[in-house]
Design an enzyme around this catalytic site. Sequence first.
Site, PDB file in Angstrom:
ATOM      1  CG  HIS A 158      -1.700   1.265   1.393  1.00 58.32           C
ATOM      2  ND1 HIS A 158      -2.924   1.485   0.784  1.00 58.32           N
ATOM      3  CD2 HIS A 158      -1.426   2.397   2.094  1.00 58.32           C
ATOM      4  CE1 HIS A 158      -3.372   2.687   1.106  1.00 58.32           C
ATOM      5  NE2 HIS A 158      -2.473   3.264   1.905  1.00 58.32           N
ATOM      6  CD  GLU A 159       2.072   3.461   3.657  1.00 56.17           C
ATOM      7  OE1 GLU A 159       2.313   4.561   3.113  1.00 56.17           O
ATOM      8  OE2 GLU A 159       1.057   3.270   4.349  1.00 56.17           O
ATOM      9  CG  HIS A 191       0.591   6.367  -0.546  1.00 53.88           C
ATOM     10  ND1 HIS A 191      -0.572   6.924  -1.033  1.00 53.88           N
ATOM     11  CD2 HIS A 191       0.276   5.782   0.639  1.00 53.88           C
ATOM     12  CE1 HIS A 191      -1.560   6.695  -0.170  1.00 53.88           C
ATOM     13  NE2 HIS A 191      -1.073   6.006   0.842  1.00 53.88           N
ATOM     14  CG  HIS A 209       5.991  11.374  -5.220  1.00 53.44           C
ATOM     15  ND1 HIS A 209       7.226  11.343  -4.625  1.00 53.44           N
ATOM     16  CD2 HIS A 209       5.807  12.676  -5.593  1.00 53.44           C
ATOM     17  CE1 HIS A 209       7.755  12.553  -4.625  1.00 53.44           C
ATOM     18  NE2 HIS A 209       6.921  13.371  -5.210  1.00 53.44           N
TER      19      HIS A 209
END
Length: 232
Positions: free
Chosen positions: A99-100, A103, A107
């Site tokens: 999940h991270e 991100h 980005h």
Amino acid sequence: MFYYDPTYVLVLIGVIICAIASARVNRVFNRYSKVRNYHGMTGREAAEKILHANGIYDVSVEHISGKLTDHYDPRNKILRLSDSTYASTSVAAIGVAAHECGHAVQHQMAYLPLKIRGALVPVVNFGSTISWPMILIGMFLNGRSAVLLINLGILLFSTALLFQIVTLPVEFNASRRAVKILQGTQMLREEEVKGVKKVLKAAALTYVASAVSTMLQFLRLLLITSSRRDGD
């Protein structure tokens, strides 16, 4: 009696909703934190593989203390994994790490909602600090200055609500990317991916709960200041 008006029940409802969501994510995470993934990968190893598979080599993976304190720092390009994720081989840990990474991919792709959320951070930090003092001062003043302070305070507080709303697509999208990556790379077995979906769904509900709670606080703010503004 400002702090004991009937509208305080809205805050109480928000607290209960957030508590239920938090209890659920902890329960689901704890369940799948006991399930070891077949390949024995740690959260750190999974994160690095996912980042490299997406052509991201300038993001470092670091350890951070705590449980579920995992986050991606876009300013410094650091993906920080908590005690419950970094060295863990559980299905839950792989899901959180993925999940991270979602991100980080956002980005890299300049995902618009992520950019908007990042731009809102300093505004929200300022607004959350000064909004209530402005409103309280306005409640004790009279005339146009009182209305101006109250309206400005409400406007500043509304940025927190906007931030919560923008956060929803950012988090949902990161989770979808995580599941898609795990399925596409076959890092996890099908039954393990199902566990990841449950963990990420429970985590997503905490963001929904937070948005609802902030919305209820905003509604309460409008209710307790409307009569004061109308009177002036």
